[in-house]
Scaffold this motif. Structure first.
Motif, PDB file in Angstrom:
ATOM      1  N   ALA A 538       0.855  -1.193   0.000  1.00 52.29           N
ATOM      2  CA  ALA A 538       0.000   0.000   0.000  1.00 52.29           C
ATOM      3  C   ALA A 538       0.882   1.230   0.000  1.00 52.29           C
ATOM      4  O   ALA A 538       2.031   1.204   0.450  1.00 52.29           O
ATOM      5  CB  ALA A 538      -0.938   0.001   1.202  1.00 52.29           C
ATOM      6  N   GLY A 539       0.304   2.328  -0.481  1.00 53.92           N
ATOM      7  CA  GLY A 539       1.031   3.582  -0.578  1.00 53.92           C
ATOM      8  C   GLY A 539       1.267   3.959  -2.029  1.00 53.92           C
ATOM      9  O   GLY A 539       1.405   3.097  -2.898  1.00 53.92           O
ATOM     10  N   GLY A 540       1.271   5.255  -2.317  1.00 47.52           N
ATOM     11  CA  GLY A 540       1.496   5.721  -3.671  1.00 47.52           C
ATOM     12  C   GLY A 540       0.390   6.657  -4.124  1.00 47.52           C
ATOM     13  O   GLY A 540      -0.591   6.905  -3.414  1.00 47.52           O
ATOM     14  N   SER A 541       0.526   7.174  -5.339  1.00 50.82           N
ATOM     15  CA  SER A 541      -0.384   8.204  -5.833  1.00 50.82           C
ATOM     16  C   SER A 541      -1.802   7.697  -6.046  1.00 50.82           C
ATOM     17  O   SER A 541      -2.739   8.495  -6.072  1.00 50.82           O
ATOM     18  CB  SER A 541       0.148   8.777  -7.149  1.00 50.82           C
ATOM     19  N   GLY A 542      -2.003   6.384  -6.217  1.00 53.36           N
ATOM     20  CA  GLY A 542      -3.337   5.849  -6.411  1.00 53.36           C
ATOM     21  C   GLY A 542      -3.841   5.047  -5.231  1.00 53.36           C
ATOM     22  O   GLY A 542      -4.825   4.308  -5.359  1.00 53.36           O
ATOM     23  N   ASP A 543      -3.188   5.187  -4.077  1.00 57.15           N
ATOM     24  CA  ASP A 543      -3.555   4.358  -2.921  1.00 57.15           C
ATOM     25  C   ASP A 543      -3.614   5.264  -1.684  1.00 57.15           C
ATOM     26  O   ASP A 543      -4.310   6.283  -1.711  1.00 57.15           O
ATOM     27  CB  ASP A 543      -2.532   3.231  -2.782  1.00 57.15           C
ATOM     28  N   VAL A 544      -2.924   4.925  -0.628  1.00 57.05           N
ATOM     29  CA  VAL A 544      -2.882   5.765   0.568  1.00 57.05           C
ATOM     30  C   VAL A 544      -1.775   6.788   0.335  1.00 57.05           C
ATOM     31  O   VAL A 544      -0.587   6.489   0.470  1.00 57.05           O
ATOM     32  CB  VAL A 544      -2.621   4.920   1.830  1.00 57.05           C
ATOM     33  N   ARG A 545      -2.159   8.013  -0.019  1.00 59.12           N
ATOM     34  CA  ARG A 545      -1.222   8.972  -0.595  1.00 59.12           C
ATOM     35  C   ARG A 545      -0.270   9.609   0.400  1.00 59.12           C
ATOM     36  O   ARG A 545       0.694  10.269  -0.005  1.00 59.12           O
ATOM     37  CB  ARG A 545      -2.019  10.050  -1.340  1.00 59.12           C
ATOM     38  N   GLY A 546      -0.492   9.439   1.692  1.00 64.53           N
ATOM     39  CA  GLY A 546       0.461   9.963   2.660  1.00 64.53           C
ATOM     40  C   GLY A 546       1.782   9.235   2.632  1.00 64.53           C
ATOM     41  O   GLY A 546       2.797   9.743   3.131  1.00 64.53           O
ATOM     42  N   TRP A 547       1.809   8.044   2.049  1.00 58.84           N
ATOM     43  CA  TRP A 547       3.014   7.226   2.010  1.00 58.84           C
ATOM     44  C   TRP A 547       3.523   7.100   0.577  1.00 58.84           C
ATOM     45  O   TRP A 547       2.732   7.134  -0.384  1.00 58.84           O
ATOM     46  CB  TRP A 547       2.729   5.837   2.579  1.00 58.84           C
ATOM     47  N   ALA A 548       4.819   6.926   0.431  1.00 58.72           N
ATOM     48  CA  ALA A 548       5.406   6.724  -0.884  1.00 58.72           C
ATOM     49  C   ALA A 548       5.003   5.349  -1.426  1.00 58.72           C
ATOM     50  O   ALA A 548       4.418   4.519  -0.714  1.00 58.72           O
ATOM     51  CB  ALA A 548       6.925   6.840  -0.804  1.00 58.72           C
ATOM     52  N   LEU A 549       5.338   5.099  -2.664  1.00 56.69           N
ATOM     53  CA  LEU A 549       4.930   3.881  -3.346  1.00 56.69           C
ATOM     54  C   LEU A 549       5.316   2.639  -2.550  1.00 56.69           C
ATOM     55  O   LEU A 549       6.500   2.406  -2.259  1.00 56.69           O
ATOM     56  CB  LEU A 549       5.572   3.835  -4.731  1.00 56.69           C
ATOM     57  N   GLN A 550       4.300   1.869  -2.124  1.00 55.40           N
ATOM     58  CA  GLN A 550       4.436   0.566  -1.452  1.00 55.40           C
ATOM     59  C   GLN A 550       5.053   0.652  -0.060  1.00 55.40           C
ATOM     60  O   GLN A 550       5.366  -0.378   0.528  1.00 55.40           O
ATOM     61  CB  GLN A 550       5.262  -0.401  -2.304  1.00 55.40           C
ATOM     62  N   LEU A 551       5.199   1.837   0.523  1.00 55.37           N
ATOM     63  CA  LEU A 551       5.931   1.947   1.781  1.00 55.37           C
ATOM     64  C   LEU A 551       5.036   2.122   3.000  1.00 55.37           C
ATOM     65  O   LEU A 551       5.521   2.467   4.074  1.00 55.37           O
ATOM     66  CB  LEU A 551       6.932   3.105   1.708  1.00 55.37           C
ATOM     67  N   LEU A 552       3.737   1.884   2.887  1.00 58.70           N
ATOM     68  CA  LEU A 552       2.902   1.860   4.085  1.00 58.70           C
ATOM     69  C   LEU A 552       3.059   0.502   4.761  1.00 58.70           C
ATOM     70  O   LEU A 552       3.093  -0.537   4.093  1.00 58.70           O
ATOM     71  CB  LEU A 552       1.443   2.109   3.725  1.00 58.70           C
ATOM     72  N   GLY A 553       3.124   0.504   6.073  1.00 61.91           N
ATOM     73  CA  GLY A 553       3.228  -0.750   6.813  1.00 61.91           C
ATOM     74  C   GLY A 553       4.656  -1.067   7.207  1.00 61.91           C
ATOM     75  O   GLY A 553       5.547  -0.207   7.176  1.00 61.91           O
ATOM     76  N   ALA A 554       4.882  -2.319   7.591  1.00 64.98           N
ATOM     77  CA  ALA A 554       6.198  -2.733   8.081  1.00 64.98           C
ATOM     78  C   ALA A 554       7.251  -2.560   6.998  1.00 64.98           C
ATOM     79  O   ALA A 554       7.039  -2.914   5.839  1.00 64.98           O
ATOM     80  CB  ALA A 554       6.139  -4.183   8.547  1.00 64.98           C
ATOM     81  N   LYS A 555       8.400  -2.021   7.418  1.00 65.56           N
ATOM     82  CA  LYS A 555       9.519  -1.812   6.499  1.00 65.56           C
ATOM     83  C   LYS A 555      10.809  -1.856   7.299  1.00 65.56           C
ATOM     84  O   LYS A 555      10.807  -1.682   8.533  1.00 65.56           O
ATOM     85  CB  LYS A 555       9.374  -0.476   5.763  1.00 65.56           C
ATOM     86  N   PHE A 556      11.914  -2.072   6.632  1.00 67.27           N
ATOM     87  CA  PHE A 556      13.198  -2.112   7.319  1.00 67.27           C
ATOM     88  C   PHE A 556      14.243  -1.426   6.453  1.00 67.27           C
ATOM     89  O   PHE A 556      14.139  -1.391   5.219  1.00 67.27           O
ATOM     90  CB  PHE A 556      13.619  -3.553   7.636  1.00 67.27           C
ATOM     91  N   ALA A 557      15.244  -0.854   7.103  1.00 65.83           N
ATOM     92  CA  ALA A 557      16.329  -0.180   6.392  1.00 65.83           C
ATOM     93  C   ALA A 557      17.396  -1.195   6.021  1.00 65.83           C
ATOM     94  O   ALA A 557      17.730  -2.084   6.812  1.00 65.83           O
ATOM     95  CB  ALA A 557      16.907   0.925   7.258  1.00 65.83           C
ATOM     96  N   ARG A 558      17.920  -1.052   4.812  1.00 65.77           N
ATOM     97  CA  ARG A 558      18.989  -1.940   4.374  1.00 65.77           C
ATOM     98  C   ARG A 558      19.903  -1.174   3.435  1.00 65.77           C
ATOM     99  O   ARG A 558      19.458  -0.293   2.685  1.00 65.77           O
ATOM    100  CB  ARG A 558      18.432  -3.176   3.678  1.00 65.77           C
ATOM    101  N   PRO A 559      21.208  -1.479   3.464  1.00 67.28           N
ATOM    102  CA  PRO A 559      22.129  -0.810   2.535  1.00 67.28           C
ATOM    103  C   PRO A 559      21.933  -1.328   1.120  1.00 67.28           C
ATOM    104  O   PRO A 559      21.662  -2.516   0.906  1.00 67.28           O
ATOM    105  CB  PRO A 559      23.511  -1.175   3.087  1.00 67.28           C
ATOM    106  N   ALA A 560      22.012  -0.449   0.148  1.00 69.16           N
ATOM    107  CA  ALA A 560      21.932  -0.815  -1.259  1.00 69.16           C
ATOM    108  C   ALA A 560      23.216  -0.396  -1.940  1.00 69.16           C
ATOM    109  O   ALA A 560      24.165   0.055  -1.294  1.00 69.16           O
ATOM    110  CB  ALA A 560      20.716  -0.153  -1.910  1.00 69.16           C
ATOM    111  N   ALA A 561      23.274  -0.570  -3.255  1.00 73.36           N
ATOM    112  CA  ALA A 561      24.510  -0.315  -3.984  1.00 73.36           C
ATOM    113  C   ALA A 561      24.949   1.133  -3.858  1.00 73.36           C
ATOM    114  O   ALA A 561      26.139   1.428  -3.784  1.00 73.36           O
ATOM    115  CB  ALA A 561      24.327  -0.692  -5.456  1.00 73.36           C
TER     116      ALA A 561
END
Length: 704
Positions: A538-561
């Protein structure tokens, strides 16, 4: 002086008596350079119509929002000559407004503009129309008789008489409403449509009114001449060149001898347009034929070019620059088959993803062949082999390619309302070189999906009234599929006009996923990788707009490239909804609008945490999932916001700004600092940033 005298008479509404002159004395100072500054309306006693609706009836125009904005900005201005006062046209506007009110049931509206205000310093005029509507005409009685003067019901066979009485009584219930010419035309059209849908191809309906101007009531009288019961006869086809006449005839939902129905004519026309073969397709009854029991139908078409190429360049904030191209043959080997070759490349260039996310690159190509006729015009099939390459190495260190075939059967039982079944068989191949890709194996996807679009809308392109229901079920696991599960979802959309230009829209989405067999272990990295695109988000311009794309709910931080970012866990269940009120933008045209909204949603996924709130991880650094709470109303997240809308030729342009009402800590904390806290590299949780409560979206298309 002659011009000033004429202007005084016109601005006084056609008379120059002392009472008029008293309100318009300063208008003597107007001249040929006077411009209109604003237009407004002053209502005496009652107000039936909105000002925007009345402005549509007049020719005189005033500067709009953008003109006034340019006027106050440095080095900018608007062309004032475009709004020069034309006193003759202004008087004609009074006549236009009177005619508009009379068409809408007001016999003696009093409309003038004596209160108009002239600014002699700026040489501008504020036109103020003063409107006294007066009492409206009210429908008193509605009658139906046959051409012979007897009750109209007597000309129908007995089985049809109860249906006629039902229609008659529905129209009679409108007695007591304000009478309008539009109501008269619509009621007559309703009767004609009813007759022609039941075989009376040559039905004639006349309407006349009896007005009592003293009592302000009107009687409406319909004379109904049904004519003979008719049946379809010969079908004449005009305009075909490369397309077979047989293809045209098979799309028509009637044959010679079928009882006539105007609804069948309309459906046949929609079917022909749906083939995507014709620029013009008209199915009509020629007027030059005898009024008997046989109806000749004429089909006139104009073919489109059989081959065409389309290219598109697009940009989205999350994805960056994208390129699309397709080549299509509209009549591949005849029979109205459509062959399409298409490709899409999401480059990731110029992307501005929110937070610490990076754009994902991908390339996809497909071939499809649409067979539009399988035993019936309502059923079609589309086999489509495809290839997809997906590169997420910048974020999660994974990339893969996939190839397979989609086969879709579509049954259209009503316009824009369909049943569909799709079978997907694909082989996914993870590519090496990333953080976790070397631990993943090649696997197959074998999925059957069934869905439907049900409901009723006044306009399927830009709805304002009605509802839509979209159920979907999915099953995977046949033929040694690498993933096995059942999945179900339901979308409900509702549209309700509150006023002529204000609408209330609502949406509810619910979904549930049941992994089976080895897929139940969602903690397994390989299972987790395969279910990433399958779990709910959930999250994004066509969903729950307070959150960025797919970032509503449980999330965790991880290092990327390139950076540290948040990755959404997703969930086995989703519940979300939105309520949005769309308003007109004051001072702008009908293409502009405003929206205020409330969004709500939850995702069932959860993470294991220690007493300090740190995310627990396994030896490889992957977060540990916790037991999911399905549809826990206490876990709902809320967001509110407002937006700007513009109806452009390519669709609705949207700008939304949303605010999280009850965010999680990770929603407000920087990903890099949160990761250090989770692994114990910093003792205290990172500081929460208030600005992270806000989220901004740019997009094209309606919200829902």
């Amino acid at each position: 002086m002659a011009l000033a005298g004429l202007l005084l008479v016109l601005l006084g509404g056609g008379t120059a008596g002392p009472a008029r002159a008293q309100n318009t004395t300063d208008l003597f100072l107007s001249n040929d350079a006077t411009t209109v500054r604003a237009i407004s309306f002053r209502f005496v006693d009652t107000k039936t119509f909105e000002e925007e609706q009345l402005k549509e009836q007049i020719v005189t125009r005033a500067p709009g929002f953008w003109d006034r904005l340019r006027d106050v900005l440095p080095l900018l201005s608007y062309d004032r000559s475009l709004y020069r006062l034309d006193p003759i046209e202004l008087q004609r506007d009074v006549v236009r407004l009177r005619r508009f009110y009379r068409r809408n049931g007001f016999l003696n509206p009093d409309i003038d503009y004596p209160a108009s205000q002239l600014d002699t310093t700026e040489n501008t005029l504020h036109v103020i129309f003063t409107i006294r509507e007066g009492p409206p005409l009210v429908l008193q009685d509605i009658r139906f008789t046959g051409a012979d003067g007897r009750p109209a019901v007597e000309q129908f066979p007995e089985p049809l008489q109860p249906r006629w009485r039902k229609l008659r009584d529905q129209i009679r219930q409108r007695a007591g409403n304000r009478f309008t010419e539009t109501e008269l035309v619509l009621s007559r059209g309703e009767v004609v449509r009813w007759l022609r849908d039941r075989g009376y191809a040559f039905a004639q309906v006349d309407a006349w009114t009896l007005v009592d101007s003293a009592a302000h009531v009107v009687d409406l009288h319909f004379t109904v001449d049904a004519g003979p019961m008719a049946y379809f006869g010969e079908v004449e086809v005009e305009g075909v060149r490369s397309v077979s006449e047989r293809v045209v005839l098979r799309e028509l939902p009637f044959r010679p001898g079928t009882r006539f129905s105007s609804g069948r004519l309309e459906r046949g026309q929609r079917e022909l347009f749906g083939l995507n073969l014709f620029r013009v397709a008209l199915v009509e009854v020629p007027e030059d034929q005898p009024r008997d029991s046989t109806v000749t139908v004429r089909v006139r078409v104009r073919e489109a070019e059989p081959r065409y190429v389309t290219t598109q360049i697009g940009w989205a904030r999350e994805d960056g620059l994208s390129l699309q191209a397709s080549w299509q043959h509209r009549n591949f080997f005849g029979g109205a088959r459509q062959f399409t070759a298409s490709a899409e490349w999401r480059t990731g260039l110029l992307a501005l993803p929110q937070g610490d996310r990076q754009a994902v690159r991908s390339f996809s190509a497909s071939l499809s062949l649409r067979q539009p006729y399988l035993f019936t015009t309502r059923l079609s099939v589309i086999p489509s082999p495809f290839f997809t390459w997906f590169d997420d190495e910048n974020q999660l260190g994974t990339s893969f390619y996939e190839f397979g075939i989609n086969t879709t059967w579509i049954y259209e039982f009503l316009p824009f309302r369909t049943l569909s079944v799709q079978h997907t068989f694909a082989r996914a191949v993870p590519l090496g070189g990333g953080q976790i890709a070397d631990t993943l194996n090649v696997y197959n996807r074998n999925i059957v999906t069934a869905g439907a679009t049900l409901g009723r809308l006044n306009d399927f392109q830009n709805p304002r009234r009605g509802f839509l229901i979209r159920p979907q079920v999915e099953a995977a696991g046949l033929l040694k599929s690498g993933i096995t599960y059942y999945k179900a979802s339901l979308d409900l959309h509702g549209y309700l006009p509150l006023t002529r230009r204000v609408g209330l829209n609502a949406r509810v989405t619910a979904g549930r996923l049941w992994p089976l067999g080895g897929s139940r272990n969602q903690q397994d990295p390989e299972v987790e990788f395969r279910f990433d695109p399958i779990r709910f988000y959930a999250g994004g311009s066509g969903d729950v707009r307070g959150w960025a794309l797919q970032l509503l709910g449980a999330k965790f931080a991880r290092p990327a490239a390139r950076d540290t970012l948040y990755e959404a866990v997703g969930g086995l269940a989703k519940l979300s909804g939105s309520v949005e009120v769309r308003w007109p933008f004051p001072g702008l045209g009908s293409r502009w609008g405003l929206a205020t909204f409330l969004d709500v949603g939850q995702i069932s996924g959860a993470l294991q945490r220690d007493a300090d709130g740190r995310v627990l991880r396994d030896e490889s650094g992957n977060p540990l999932l916790a037991a999911e709470s399905i549809f826990n109303l206490d876990a709902l997240k809320y967001g509110v916001g407002a937006g700007l809308r513009y109806q452009s030729p390519v669709g609705a342009l949207r700008f939304d700004i949303a605010y999280k009402l009850n965010p999680d800590p990770e929603d407000l904390q920087p990903a890099a600092a949160r990761y250090l806290f989770d692994i114990g590299a910093r003792p205290d949780p990172p500081e929460e940033r208030f600005l992270n409560r806000f989220n901004i979206h740019f997009s094209i298309g309606q919200t829902f």
